[in-house]
Design an enzyme around this catalytic site. Structure first.
Site, PDB file in Angstrom:
ATOM      1  N   GLU A 134       8.210  -0.602   2.466  1.00  0.00           N
ATOM      2  CA  GLU A 134       7.769  -0.863   3.716  1.00  0.00           C
ATOM      3  C   GLU A 134       8.914  -0.567   4.739  1.00  0.00           C
ATOM      4  OE1 GLU A 134       6.362  -3.023   1.650  1.00  0.00           O
ATOM      5  OE2 GLU A 134       4.196  -2.422   1.723  1.00  0.00           O
ATOM      6  N   HIS A 190      -4.657 -10.050   2.677  1.00  0.00           N
ATOM      7  CA  HIS A 190      -4.929  -8.652   2.573  1.00  0.00           C
ATOM      8  C   HIS A 190      -6.358  -8.564   3.773  1.00  0.00           C
ATOM      9  CE1 HIS A 190      -2.848  -8.730  -1.148  1.00  0.00           C
ATOM     10  NE2 HIS A 190      -2.876  -7.554  -0.679  1.00  0.00           N
TER      11      HIS A 190
END
Lengths: 367, 331
Positions: free
Chosen positions: B68, B137
């Site tokens: 990321e 998540h």
């Protein structure tokens, strides 16, 4: 054979500590060699003046670079004008070589917003003060250039401490996978503030880390300007136009030493010995190149004196220009956050302007 | 206001609206490219970018390493040198991994360059609970980014808003965080088909007019609040306002609505404390205090995490019933 093929464990040298030629010199004209010498002298003098300005309260915290001139000047000289340079916070000499005026560097460390603005004609990224954050930027910009079909190289500087950061790994890994035209240039000056190089990594060399990313790593004597130039020039050429079996990126580890403090805010005598400093001073890049240039007839007393006089004049003029800059206006804090000022931010600016009108700026300033 | 000359629309899903915006902007501008994890041939874990790698090639729809900070940082470098990267971060719960690159780099790059550098990067990411994806998540993190100077944050609720705002985000010279509620990808609605259609960032939309209470709702809760308003018709007249952009926030539209209704309920899936709800309430209090007839109410997730257990997840997520309870408290 390219010097890049020698592997990451053999240090490349062209001039030894006494200024004797011990390797193949790069192809540089007499004028270019003298220009490299002059830039290093300029950097050394600029650095001394900058530290002095900070001590006199005329400038903010400043990171000195004495000892690191060869690595900065030699590498930046290897770029063409259209190539990009990504500095950390200590690359005052490298950015100057690539087109950033000295007064702009002074303005930055004096805290002027205008010091942030790189000149339009210089392909120099903004100064990165957090560690290693510029590495993914250089990778991404290099990749974007290949998407556009440009053939430029992207030279990214960072220190030995930065190689411990996640951004170093992510940036180099990305560069290896996508074969970006990036030259990663590690100014290994042995100390990350007070933590020595051997506490950053158990790797024998920093250069060898490149092997894991699938591209060349090379270690160079970072206090030898000719070796640095040669290595970087070859890395930049390979980034732009590699042979079929070559990958574009290169990791260069330039082994060097900072003679001074990490910044004007720390005292290096607390964490390292004077003997160590003296030992490294014996490798000083400036006398090294001067000896070589004198012995090969490219410099004499008269030229050295003329260069010294001209650089002192140039730095003085830069200090005068920087100190003549008007005080920054509070509006700049607001107008430079977004492309267009959002309403909420405009209202907040108007609130501040009302306070300034009512009380005057002097109420807000600590003298 | 929609800026389109061609008024035709098509019924489409939220997912397809996002894909349409990406396709149109890639056709319009060679500088637009996509990157992220699994966005290429695979088409994204929520299938949003499906087919785009075939259409535009893998150079412009780029699968990256699982990295990321690396790909957000690379996007920042690309944007600062004139490109318009659209970066997908698979779940907003992973934004923290690249926080340095977003908060210290992307958000401040224009400022650190003395106002001179455009930062035309768009970060697309998913948020919201409801699919049993567990606490790492399922979060709703948009408040972090709406809070941080230098970033624009949008959170569409309809196909029309998704298309119009994503196109504006991509064309923006500032970094825009584009938050996609993963529970509404299948939601259908009318989407303008004109390739020139955009919606300005920073404008709220009155989704339903009403007289008795203003419900400022975001993302999935817009649809839930509209259904609730239909149910309550004849009993309570509910006005539903979707801010669509979290920063800049359209204070005027919200205050104007509360001046009419006198009552405010804020429904947003972020945790209740120190959040988006608080900002909306504070702005109404600052600018419309004397039109309030009742204390403003907040509907969101309690200050806990989203559980893996489906029954517990159902309990914790705000639903129409929670909005109903809040309305009952003030009307």
């Amino acid at each position: 054979m390219s010097v890049l093929d020698r592997g990451p464990r053999e240090q490349i040298q062209v001039l030894d500590e006494a200024g004797e030629l011990v390797g193949d010199p790069p192809s540089l004209s007499d004028d270019e060699l003298v220009a490299i010498y002059r830039e290093m002298k300029l950097a050394r003098h600029f650095d001394a003046r900058a530290v002095s300005l900070q001590r006199q309260g005329r400038m903010g915290t400043y990171p000195p670079m004495s000892g690191q001139e060869a690595a900065q000047v030699g590498s930046a000289f290897a770029l063409d004008e259209a190539d990009w340079l990504f500095p950390s916070y200590r690359e005052h000499a490298a950015t100057h070589v690539h087109g950033v005026p000295l007064e702009r560097t002074l303005l930055y460390w004096m805290g002027h917003e205008s010091g942030n603005r790189m000149p339009d004609e210089a392909n120099v990224f903004t100064i990165a003060v957090p560690i290693a954050t510029q590495i993914p930027h250089a990778t991404g910009a290099a990749w974007a250039a290949t998407l556009r079909g440009d053939r430029h190289a992207f030279l990214c500087y960072f220190g030995d401490g930065a190689t411990s950061e996640g951004d170093f790994h992510e940036g180099l890994n990305f560069a290896g996978v996508f074969d970006t035209p990036t030259v990663f240039f590690c100014n290994n000056n042995q100390w990350a503030i007070s933590v020595p190089r051997e506490r950053q990594t158990a790797s024998e060399t920093i250069a060898q880390k490149a092997e894991a990313y699938g591209f060349d790593g090379v270690q160079v004597d970072g206090m030898d300007p000719l070796a640095v130039y040669r290595v970087t020039r070859e890395a930049v050429a390979k980034a732009r136009d590699p042979d079929a079996d070559e990958s574009r990126p290169t990791l260069v580890e330039a082994v060097q030493y900072r003679f001074g403090a990490h910044t004007t805010a720390d005292d290096p005598s607390v964490y390292r010995s004077q003997e160590e400093v003296e030992e490294w001073r014996g490798k000083d890049p400036i006398p090294r190149l001067e000896t070589y240039l004198r012995e090969t007839g490219r410099l004499d007393d008269e030229r050295v004196d003329a260069i010294q006089a001209s650089i002192e004049e140039e730095v003085s003029a830069a200090v005068d220009t920087a100190e003549g800059e008007r005080r920054p206006h509070p509006e700049e804090m607001f107008s430079q956050v977004f492309a267009d000022l959002p309403d909420r931010l405009r209202e907040q600016l108007e609130d501040l302007e009302r306070l300034r009108d009512r009380y005057g700026d002097e109420r807000f300033l600590k003298e | 206001m929609a800026q389109a000359t061609d008024q035709r629309t098509a019924t489409t899903t939220f997912r397809e609206a996002i894909r349409t915006a990406l396709r149109e902007e890639m056709e319009r501008d060679d500088g637009v490219f996509l990157m992220g994890e699994d966005v290429g041939d695979y088409g994204g874990v929520f299938e949003v970018t499906q087919g785009l790698a075939d259409e535009f090639g893998e150079e412009r729809v780029r699968d990256t390493p699982i990295s990321e900070a690396g790909f957000v940082g690379a996007g920042v470098g690309a944007a600062a040198t004139g490109m318009r990267p659209v970066v997908e971060v698979m779940f907003s719960d992973f934004l923290g991994v690249s926080a340095e690159q977003m908060l210290n780099q992307m958000a401040k790059m224009r400022y650190m360059f003395g106002g001179k550098t455009d930062m035309g990067i768009t970060i697309r990411t998913t948020e919201g609970g409801g699919m049993g994806a567990a606490s790492q998540h399922s979060g709703t993190l948009h408040t972090w980014f709406a809070h941080f100077p230098g970033i624009k944050a949008v959170a569409p609720a309809t196909p029309e808003a998704a298309k119009g705002l994503l196109k504006s985000a991509i064309r923006s010279d500032d970094p825009v965080m584009f938050f996609e509620d993963k529970m509404i990808y299948e939601r259908e609605g009318e989407m303008p088909t004109d390739a020139d259609f955009t919606l300005p960032i920073g404008e709220a939309s009155v989704e339903r007019e009403g007289e008795d209470v203003t419900v400022v709702a975001t993302q999935r809760l817009v649809g839930e609040s509209l259904s609730l308003a239909d149910e309550l018709e004849g009993d309570v007249s509910v006005e539903v306002v979707d801010p669509r952009s979290l920063y800049p926030l359209d204070t005027d539209a919200i205050v104007e609505s509360v001046e009419k209704t006198g009552r405010l309920v804020v429904a947003d899936e972020s945790p209740l404390s120190y959040g988006t709800h608080a900002e909306v309430v504070a702005r109404v209090v600052e600018s419309g205090f004397f039109s309030l007839d009742a204390p403003p109410q907040r509907v969101g997730v309690p200050d806990t995490h989203i559980p893996f257990s489906p029954p517990l997840e159902d309990e914790v997520l705000p639903q129409a019933a929670d909005v109903r309870t809040a309305i009952d408290r003030v009307v």
